[in-house]
Design a protein around this motif. Structure first.
Motif, PDB file in Angstrom:
ATOM      1  N   ARG A 338       0.873  -1.277  -0.131  1.00 31.80           N
ATOM      2  CA  ARG A 338      -0.002   0.003  -0.028  1.00 31.80           C
ATOM      3  C   ARG A 338       0.820   1.218   0.032  1.00 31.80           C
ATOM      4  NH1 ARG A 338      -3.004  -3.114   3.925  1.00 31.80           N
ATOM      5  NH2 ARG A 338      -1.936  -2.102   5.450  1.00 31.80           N
ATOM      6  N   ARG A 341       2.591   1.825  -3.279  1.00 29.05           N
ATOM      7  CA  ARG A 341       1.607   2.293  -4.615  1.00 29.05           C
ATOM      8  C   ARG A 341       1.384   3.748  -4.189  1.00 29.05           C
ATOM      9  NH1 ARG A 341      -1.568   0.219  -8.360  1.00 29.05           N
ATOM     10  NH2 ARG A 341      -3.423   1.017  -8.792  1.00 29.05           N
ATOM     11  N   ARG A 550      -2.319   5.144 -13.199  1.00 26.74           N
ATOM     12  CA  ARG A 550      -2.690   3.855 -12.797  1.00 26.74           C
ATOM     13  C   ARG A 550      -1.827   2.588 -13.304  1.00 26.74           C
ATOM     14  NH1 ARG A 550      -8.040   5.719 -12.055  1.00 26.74           N
ATOM     15  NH2 ARG A 550      -8.453   4.743 -14.314  1.00 26.74           N
ATOM     16  N   ARG A 593      -7.328   8.873  -6.358  1.00 29.25           N
ATOM     17  CA  ARG A 593      -8.208   7.820  -6.375  1.00 29.25           C
ATOM     18  C   ARG A 593      -9.082   8.226  -7.368  1.00 29.25           C
ATOM     19  NH1 ARG A 593      -7.536   3.643  -5.175  1.00 29.25           N
ATOM     20  NH2 ARG A 593      -6.934   4.050  -3.044  1.00 29.25           N
ATOM     21  N   ASP A 631     -13.380  -3.079  -6.462  1.00 31.60           N
ATOM     22  CA  ASP A 631     -12.727  -2.254  -7.231  1.00 31.60           C
ATOM     23  C   ASP A 631     -11.550  -3.061  -7.970  1.00 31.60           C
ATOM     24  OD1 ASP A 631     -11.794  -0.036  -8.601  1.00 31.60           O
ATOM     25  OD2 ASP A 631     -11.530   1.224  -6.683  1.00 31.60           O
ATOM     26  N   ARG A 634      -7.809  -1.040  -7.535  1.00 28.72           N
ATOM     27  CA  ARG A 634      -6.988  -1.121  -6.787  1.00 28.72           C
ATOM     28  C   ARG A 634      -6.204  -2.382  -6.428  1.00 28.72           C
ATOM     29  NH1 ARG A 634     -10.886   0.464  -1.722  1.00 28.72           N
ATOM     30  NH2 ARG A 634      -9.198   0.769  -0.669  1.00 28.72           N
ATOM     31  N   CYS A 635      -5.039  -2.625  -5.883  1.00 39.60           N
ATOM     32  CA  CYS A 635      -4.237  -3.694  -5.592  1.00 39.60           C
ATOM     33  C   CYS A 635      -5.013  -4.353  -4.401  1.00 39.60           C
ATOM     34  CB  CYS A 635      -2.984  -3.103  -5.406  1.00 39.60           C
ATOM     35  SG  CYS A 635      -2.572  -2.504  -3.753  1.00 39.60           S
ATOM     36  N   GLU A 638      -4.696  -3.030  -1.050  1.00 36.64           N
ATOM     37  CA  GLU A 638      -5.906  -2.014  -0.554  1.00 36.64           C
ATOM     38  C   GLU A 638      -7.230  -2.395  -0.334  1.00 36.64           C
ATOM     39  OE1 GLU A 638      -4.304   1.759  -3.070  1.00 36.64           O
ATOM     40  OE2 GLU A 638      -4.838   0.244  -4.431  1.00 36.64           O
ATOM     41  N   HIS A 639      -7.351  -3.667  -0.604  1.00 40.51           N
ATOM     42  CA  HIS A 639      -8.704  -4.421  -0.406  1.00 40.51           C
ATOM     43  C   HIS A 639      -8.558  -5.034   0.955  1.00 40.51           C
ATOM     44  CE1 HIS A 639     -10.914  -3.893  -3.777  1.00 40.51           C
ATOM     45  NE2 HIS A 639      -9.919  -4.087  -5.032  1.00 40.51           N
ATOM     46  N   SER A 671      -2.641  -3.581  -9.920  1.00 32.99           N
ATOM     47  CA  SER A 671      -4.112  -3.441  -9.615  1.00 32.99           C
ATOM     48  C   SER A 671      -4.703  -4.938  -9.793  1.00 32.99           C
ATOM     49  CB  SER A 671      -4.770  -2.315 -10.161  1.00 32.99           C
ATOM     50  OG  SER A 671      -4.944  -2.753 -11.587  1.00 32.99           O
TER      51      SER A 671
END
Length: 694
Positions: A338, A341, A550, A593, A631, A634-635, A638-639, A671
């Protein structure tokens, strides 16, 4: 050769169980990484000699005794959950076979050990170790042992072999109850782990990237070199220096490596990742389990400092880092992804350092004294570069052994072989009284096309390559900007209007695209004095700065030397009077974002469903309180998914008919949409009757 027995454990054989320790969780995840890219070998393998008059039956009895005493030798792990189970001592036949060789010498042992290490160990169903008795003229001369890293580390293997050798010699078993990883679970401190994670992330963020890459290696090198170097003279010199400065030999060698990196690159601040045994207490020094992990040692060298000061600095930094010998790698890897990124640069330690500091008198004695400065090469692996210099130090029987693994783009074959020779000569000079001050500047010129950004070295050609790899990019040029004083220093655009560079810290600066299709503009230096990169990108209509941003973030782990921009200078392909598409103001260091993107293809839907299932605390898809779609911009980190969930995620993907992603690819900055593009349908299985289904 006798074949090893195949067995499937029964739950009735389990005597106790529980969760994997934080350290085991890393190795449990790591076992799925393809072996060419795996840092830690799985399995670990070594040998001990068989003292006469011990027989093969004695070897079997000794191994059975060790299995009964050490629970780690009869532990299995759950395939999808972070659980381990200890079985009864008689739950499985001993995983031992035999091999006959004409002569038991160093070459034969090396070949036999490598062959055993290639044999797969299934820690889910079978004992996590293998043994092979090496016979010469029917008599046992050596025992090879391979162990799985999820249960036993290198120190534990050394203890195991030492105990085996002692039993074959007639020694009695030591008193006391050996420890097991399950015994360490209750002692794990979340507060200490959080402090260690903060220490790691702070040090990673404060160190430059690409320290070694601009100063050697093969341009575009994509392989790795592995070299072993042995020297008796270097051992004596290392010992003399350590005694003079009252430091351990391991610290002195790390200081010598740090001095060499600073001299080669001119960088005086970088990070070393050092393996510690985590066996400070006497009760743990004889444990056959897994406890070793790495800690961040911050290298800060003063230009012009004598080597004695370097040793003191490295010793103090090591002592500070060793306080954080245990942490939660599952959470740390996700937190690092995180952070990477967000800041737009992959943080990779310059040096990985490991020491084999346990006694190894159980090895088969060499018939001839090892020659000073001998080297042994292993084949380069062209598809598996590594971005860090790995150095293992061994000190056995008065001989210093350096095992070096390095990516071809960092050090080529000639430079790799020169490294241990240079270290040997350096230790000799220091032992003879030379001060060897730290050079103020690099002794090697950086390669063409590299630029020193505030956060590290950037390869401009690779940034351009990453930008051109995005669909709809027609051309891209990346240049350093802001060379002048204050607001001076500029690149004047031929057809473009002037724009201000807003972002620094080694990121591509913000700027308005010029009218027309040239995408040129003017760049100003930040008021805080930091230089920046500016990317001039010519794109087709519909490609926005968010799209490009991205894309470069997704490329961080794949293209060494890339640092991500904050914004881009955009110029769409179109009439000269057209306005630039996708322009928005600069945002600073954090990545933008954009709007969430739901999955759109079958592969993306399969990956999104797997991610939704393994997110901690998230309702299952399809339930009444199911959350919004995952999403894809996002990587994984990030989830909220850590590496503990990766094996289960991959199993869910296979259940949905997709493969093509390795565990380590899921833990980076890419991502989910980028990862889904690499998924492939599983090949169809032929029916039992043969042939191919219609």
């Amino acid at each position: 050769m006798n074949h090893l027995p195949e067995t499937t454990p029964s739950p009735a054989t389990v005597v106790r169980g529980g969760p994997l320790t934080w350290i085991q969780q890393w190795h449990w995840f790591e076992r799925g990484i393809p072996s060419p890219r795996r840092v830690n070998p799985t399995p670990l393998a070594d040998h001990c000699h068989v003292p006469p008059p011990a027989t093969v039956a004695d070897v079997h009895r000794a191994l059975a005794s060790l299995t009964a005493r050490h629970e780690a030798l009869r532990t299995t792990v759950d395939p999808l959950r972070t659980l381990q189970h200890v079985h009864r001592a008689d739950w499985s036949p001993l995983p031992v076979d035999h091999i006959e060789v004409p002569t038991v010498d160093a070459a034969a042992l090396e070949a036999a050990t490598a062959a055993l290490a290639r044999r797969p160990i299934d820690p889910e169903r079978n004992p996590p170790w293998l043994a092979r008795v090496v016979l010469e003229a029917g008599r046992p001369r050596a025992v090879l042992v391979a162990v799985h890293h999820v249960v036993i580390d290198g120190w534990g293997l050394a203890v195991l072999l030492d105990r085996l050798h002692g039993l074959l010699r007639g020694d009695s078993a030591p008193e006391g109850t050996p420890t097991h990883p399950l015994d360490a679970v209750a002692a794990q401190s979340p507060e200490r782990a959080r402090a260690a994670e903060h220490e790691w992330l702070t040090r990673l963020a404060g160190n430059p990237t690409g320290v070694l890459a601009p100063f050697g290696g093969t341009e575009g090198g994509g392989g790795r070199h592995r070299l072993q170097y042995r020297s008796a003279g270097a051992y004596d010199d290392l010992d003399r220096v350590a005694r003079r400065h009252r430091a351990s030999r391991e610290v002195v060698m790390l200081a010598a490596l740090a001095h060499d990196i600073a001299a080669r690159t001119g960088e005086h601040r970088f990070l070393a990742s050092v393996v510690v045994s985590n066996r400070a207490r006497v009760a743990l020094r004889s444990s056959v389990d897994v406890r070793a992990l790495t800690v961040p040692v911050q290298i800060d060298l003063r230009p012009g400092a004598a080597f004695g000061e370097v040793i003191a600095s490295v010793a103090a930094a090591s002592a500070a880092a060793y306080r954080y010998g245990e942490w939660r790698p599952a959470e740390l890897v996700a937190a690092q992804a995180r952070a990477d990124r967000r800041r737009g640069a992959v943080s990779v330690p310059t040096l990985e350092y490991n020491c084999y500091s346990w006694p190894r008198d159980y090895l088969v004695p060499a018939r001839n004294a090892p020659p000073d400065g001998s080297t042994g090469w292993m084949r380069s692996t062209p598809d598996a570069p590594c971005d860090t210099l790995y150095v293992d130090l061994g000190l056995d029987a008065g001989v210093l052994t350096l095992d070096v693994t390095v990516g071809d783009h960092l050090l080529d074959a000639e430079q790799t072989s020169a490294l241990p020779v240079r270290l040997r000569d350096f230790l000799r000079a220091v032992a003879d009284g030379a001060e060897c001050p730290v050079p103020v500047r690099s002794l090697v010129a950086p390669a063409s096309g590299w630029w020193r950004a505030p956060r590290g070295w950037v390869c401009l050609a690779r940034v351009e390559e990453a930008l051109r790899g995005h669909p709809g990019v027609l051309d891209a040029t990346v240049t350093p900007g802001g060379d002048g004083e204050g607001d001076g220093g500029e690149e004047k655009g031929g057809n473009g209007k002037d724009g201000k560079g807003k972002d620094g810290n080694g990121k591509v600066g913000a700027g308005k695209a010029g009218e027309g299709n040239t995408g040129e503009g003017k760049v100003r230096k930040r008021k805080d004095g930091e230089r920046q990169l500016v990317a001039h990108v010519r794109v087709a209509p519909g490609v926005t700065s968010d799209d490009l941003h991205r894309h470069v973030l997704d490329s961080l782990d794949e293209v060494p030397g890339v640092m991500a921009p904050g914004r881009y200078v955009l110029s769409p392909e179109g009439p000269p009077s057209g306005r630039p598409s996708g322009h928005s103001p600069a945002t600073g260091a954090a990545s933008p974002r954009g709007p969430a993107r739901p999955p759109a293809t079958d592969a993306e839907r399969a990956l999104a469903a797997a991610v939704a299932t393994v997110i901690p605390g998230r309702p299952k898809p399809g339930s009444s309180d199911s959350p919004d779609p995952v999403d894809m911009n996002r990587c994984l980190a990030e989830h909220g998914v850590t590496l503990v969930g990766v094996p289960r995620l991959l199993a869910l993907l296979r259940r949905r008919g997709f493969t093509g992603i390795a565990p380590d690819e899921l833990t980076g900055t890419a991502s989910l949409g980028h990862l889904a593009a690499a998924l492939e349908p599983l090949p169809l299985r032929a029916p039992r009757g043969g042939g191919t289904p219609p």
